[in-house]
Scaffold this motif. Structure first.
Motif, mmCIF file in Angstrom:
data_model
loop_
_atom_site.group_PDB
_atom_site.id
_atom_site.type_symbol
_atom_site.label_atom_id
_atom_site.label_comp_id
_atom_site.label_asym_id
_atom_site.label_seq_id
_atom_site.Cartn_x
_atom_site.Cartn_y
_atom_site.Cartn_z
ATOM 1 N N TYR A 154 0.827 -1.216 0.000
ATOM 2 C CA TYR A 154 0.000 0.000 0.000
ATOM 3 C C TYR A 154 0.858 1.261 0.000
ATOM 4 C CZ TYR A 154 -3.887 -3.109 1.180
ATOM 5 O OH TYR A 154 -4.833 -4.109 1.161
ATOM 6 N N LEU A 155 1.900 1.268 0.832
ATOM 7 C CA LEU A 155 2.726 2.463 0.971
ATOM 8 C C LEU A 155 3.414 2.836 -0.336
ATOM 9 C CD1 LEU A 155 4.441 1.772 4.428
ATOM 10 C CD2 LEU A 155 2.424 3.177 3.979
ATOM 11 N N GLN A 156 3.885 1.851 -1.072
ATOM 12 C CA GLN A 156 4.613 2.154 -2.301
ATOM 13 C C GLN A 156 3.706 2.702 -3.396
ATOM 14 O OE1 GLN A 156 6.474 -1.262 -4.050
ATOM 15 N NE2 GLN A 156 4.636 -2.530 -3.986
ATOM 16 N N LYS A 157 2.401 2.550 -3.213
ATOM 17 C CA LYS A 157 1.436 3.129 -4.145
ATOM 18 C C LYS A 157 0.985 4.529 -3.711
ATOM 19 C CE LYS A 157 -0.411 -1.445 -5.326
ATOM 20 N NZ LYS A 157 -1.603 -2.341 -5.216
ATOM 21 N N GLY A 158 1.580 5.023 -2.619
ATOM 22 C CA GLY A 158 1.223 6.343 -2.124
ATOM 23 C C GLY A 158 0.071 6.351 -1.145
ATOM 24 N N GLU A 159 -0.387 5.167 -0.740
ATOM 25 C CA GLU A 159 -1.488 5.068 0.219
ATOM 26 C C GLU A 159 -0.948 5.129 1.646
ATOM 27 O OE1 GLU A 159 -4.661 4.982 -0.225
ATOM 28 O OE2 GLU A 159 -5.169 4.008 -2.122
ATOM 29 N N ASP A 160 -1.549 5.976 2.478
ATOM 30 C CA ASP A 160 -1.236 5.947 3.904
ATOM 31 C C ASP A 160 -1.889 4.726 4.547
ATOM 32 O OD1 ASP A 160 0.102 8.356 3.663
ATOM 33 O OD2 ASP A 160 -1.624 9.552 4.312
ATOM 34 N N VAL A 161 -1.252 4.210 5.583
ATOM 35 C CA VAL A 161 -1.792 3.084 6.349
ATOM 36 C C VAL A 161 -1.805 3.470 7.821
ATOM 37 C CG1 VAL A 161 -1.500 0.666 7.026
ATOM 38 C CG2 VAL A 161 -0.932 1.381 4.688
ATOM 39 N N ALA A 162 -2.936 3.334 8.482
ATOM 40 C CA ALA A 162 -3.038 3.546 9.925
ATOM 41 C C ALA A 162 -3.089 2.189 10.615
ATOM 42 C CB ALA A 162 -4.277 4.359 10.271
ATOM 43 N N PHE A 163 -2.105 1.917 11.450
ATOM 44 C CA PHE A 163 -2.056 0.656 12.190
ATOM 45 C C PHE A 163 -2.582 0.902 13.595
ATOM 46 C CE2 PHE A 163 -0.130 -2.465 14.978
ATOM 47 C CZ PHE A 163 -0.258 -3.655 14.272
ATOM 48 N N ALA A 164 -3.719 0.310 13.915
ATOM 49 C CA ALA A 164 -4.328 0.478 15.237
ATOM 50 C C ALA A 164 -3.712 -0.523 16.205
ATOM 51 C CB ALA A 164 -5.840 0.256 15.149
ATOM 52 N N CYS A 165 -3.202 -0.004 17.310
ATOM 53 C CA CYS A 165 -2.521 -0.853 18.273
ATOM 54 C C CYS A 165 -3.126 -0.670 19.657
ATOM 55 C CB CYS A 165 -1.041 -0.513 18.309
ATOM 56 S SG CYS A 165 -0.065 -1.621 19.324
ATOM 57 N N GLU A 166 -3.442 -1.768 20.296
ATOM 58 C CA GLU A 166 -3.999 -1.703 21.650
ATOM 59 C C GLU A 166 -2.997 -1.054 22.600
ATOM 60 O OE1 GLU A 166 -5.673 -4.596 25.208
ATOM 61 O OE2 GLU A 166 -4.345 -5.371 23.672
ATOM 62 N N GLY A 167 -3.506 -0.291 23.549
ATOM 63 C CA GLY A 167 -2.635 0.374 24.511
ATOM 64 C C GLY A 167 -1.904 1.535 23.873
ATOM 65 N N ASP A 168 -0.637 1.711 24.252
ATOM 66 C CA ASP A 168 0.177 2.785 23.680
ATOM 67 C C ASP A 168 1.171 2.204 22.687
ATOM 68 O OD1 ASP A 168 1.314 5.688 23.888
ATOM 69 O OD2 ASP A 168 3.043 4.340 24.039
ATOM 70 N N ILE A 169 1.372 2.917 21.606
ATOM 71 C CA ILE A 169 2.154 2.445 20.474
ATOM 72 C C ILE A 169 3.618 2.187 20.807
ATOM 73 C CG2 ILE A 169 3.011 4.613 19.459
ATOM 74 C CD1 ILE A 169 0.911 2.023 17.582
ATOM 75 N N SER A 170 4.138 2.823 21.877
ATOM 76 C CA SER A 170 5.558 2.687 22.219
ATOM 77 C C SER A 170 5.803 1.796 23.429
ATOM 78 C CB SER A 170 6.162 4.077 22.491
ATOM 79 O OG SER A 170 5.580 4.642 23.656
ATOM 80 N N PHE A 171 4.741 1.240 23.986
ATOM 81 C CA PHE A 171 4.864 0.493 25.244
ATOM 82 C C PHE A 171 4.698 -1.002 24.973
ATOM 83 C CE2 PHE A 171 3.240 -0.879 29.476
ATOM 84 C CZ PHE A 171 4.309 -0.454 30.247
ATOM 85 N N TYR A 172 5.834 -1.706 24.761
ATOM 86 C CA TYR A 172 5.829 -3.138 24.446
ATOM 87 C C TYR A 172 4.842 -3.445 23.318
ATOM 88 C CZ TYR A 172 8.299 -3.443 28.900
ATOM 89 O OH TYR A 172 9.202 -3.275 29.925
ATOM 90 N N SER A 173 4.946 -2.694 22.248
ATOM 91 C CA SER A 173 3.924 -2.727 21.204
ATOM 92 C C SER A 173 4.323 -3.597 20.013
ATOM 93 C CB SER A 173 3.640 -1.307 20.722
ATOM 94 O OG SER A 173 2.899 -1.306 19.541
ATOM 95 N N THR A 174 3.345 -4.284 19.448
ATOM 96 C CA THR A 174 3.527 -5.020 18.201
ATOM 97 C C THR A 174 3.979 -4.093 17.081
ATOM 98 O OG1 THR A 174 1.801 -6.584 18.848
ATOM 99 C CG2 THR A 174 2.359 -6.490 16.515
ATOM 100 N N PHE A 175 3.502 -2.866 17.113
ATOM 101 C CA PHE A 175 3.826 -1.915 16.053
ATOM 102 C C PHE A 175 5.327 -1.717 15.911
ATOM 103 C CE2 PHE A 175 4.762 2.424 14.649
ATOM 104 C CZ PHE A 175 4.123 2.426 13.419
#
Length: 241
Positions: A91-112
């Protein structure tokens, strides 16, 4: 490669369960971005992040569940991260933005973090932005109705699969100790807290801020709790003094 028109990967913190714990900025990004990714649920169930955001999405948005297995095998995990990064990259290489929803906070032991790191290895010029939010330990103490820390209290947070030595050190050196994802070691932890006479000052919260959350205070009578994966334990070490 011309990367001028690359899309941006947004890591959006969506809180621990209550759909109203998304920040205004996070909600705005979720609602304006066409491609919405999130960790896939297990056993054909909706994942928690997907459950949180579903009511905020429109039928015209494209949802992309990504597989992040709950295993410790590094090779399996890395293969899953690379697969997910390649899906997002399409998606990104086609110029599409992607929003990844992550439980909790994005920087706290996050899958993201794993997704973003792997994607950077795939394409170093990729654009990544993160939106902070409510993490599990602050959500849990809110459910308990107590402050996390006050004055000069020292806080130690231990992730899952900590050793007994690490726990003993934390209890010796901090006034407040938070044990994340405590389910797999709960009985062992309970005995350590019993030996230190800290059960009366310990609390367990499972599924913080969700409608089916459970709260256990004074753990003296709870040596054998069968806890789900998303459970944490708070110890107020200084209250014993």
């Amino acid at each position: 490669m011309n990367n001028v028109n690359l899309g941006t990967l947004y890591g959006v913190s969506v809180g621990t369960g209550d759909p109203e714990l998304i920040t205004v900025k996070g909600l705005r990004l979720l609602q304006k971005t066409k491609i919405i990714a999130f960790p896939a649920g297990i056993n054909n169930q909706l994942g928690i992040a997907q459950q949180i955001i579903t009511q905020w999405l429109q039928s015209t948005q494209i949802t992309v569940p990504l597989d992040f297995p709950y295993v410790r095998n590094k090779a399996i995990l890395q293969a899953a991260w690379h697969k997910s990064a390649n899906i997002v990259w399409q998606y990104l290489q086609k110029g599409e933005d992607v929003a990844f929803a992550c439980e909790g906070d994005i920087s706290f032991y996050s899958t993201f973090t794993h997704l973003a790191t792997t994607l950077k290895q795939l394409e170093p010029t990729v654009k990544i932005a993160t939106i902070p939010g409510v993490c599990s330990l602050v959500a849990a103490v809110s459910d308990l109705g107590i402050p996390l820390t006050i004055n000069h209290q020292r806080l130690t947070v231990l992730p899952a699969l900590y050793t007994v030595k690490e726990l003993e050190t934390a209890l010796d050196t901090a006034e407040v100790v938070v044990l994340l994802k405590v389910s797999s070691v709960y009985r062992q932890v309970w005995h350590i807290l019993q030996q230190r006479q800290l059960l009366e000052y310990s609390f367990v919260v499972e599924k913080a801020t969700l409608s089916d959350r459970k709260i256990y205070t004074n753990l003296i009578n709870h040596p054998d709790l069968q806890l789900p994966y998303f459970s944490l334990l708070v110890v107020k070490c200084d209250q014993k003094q």
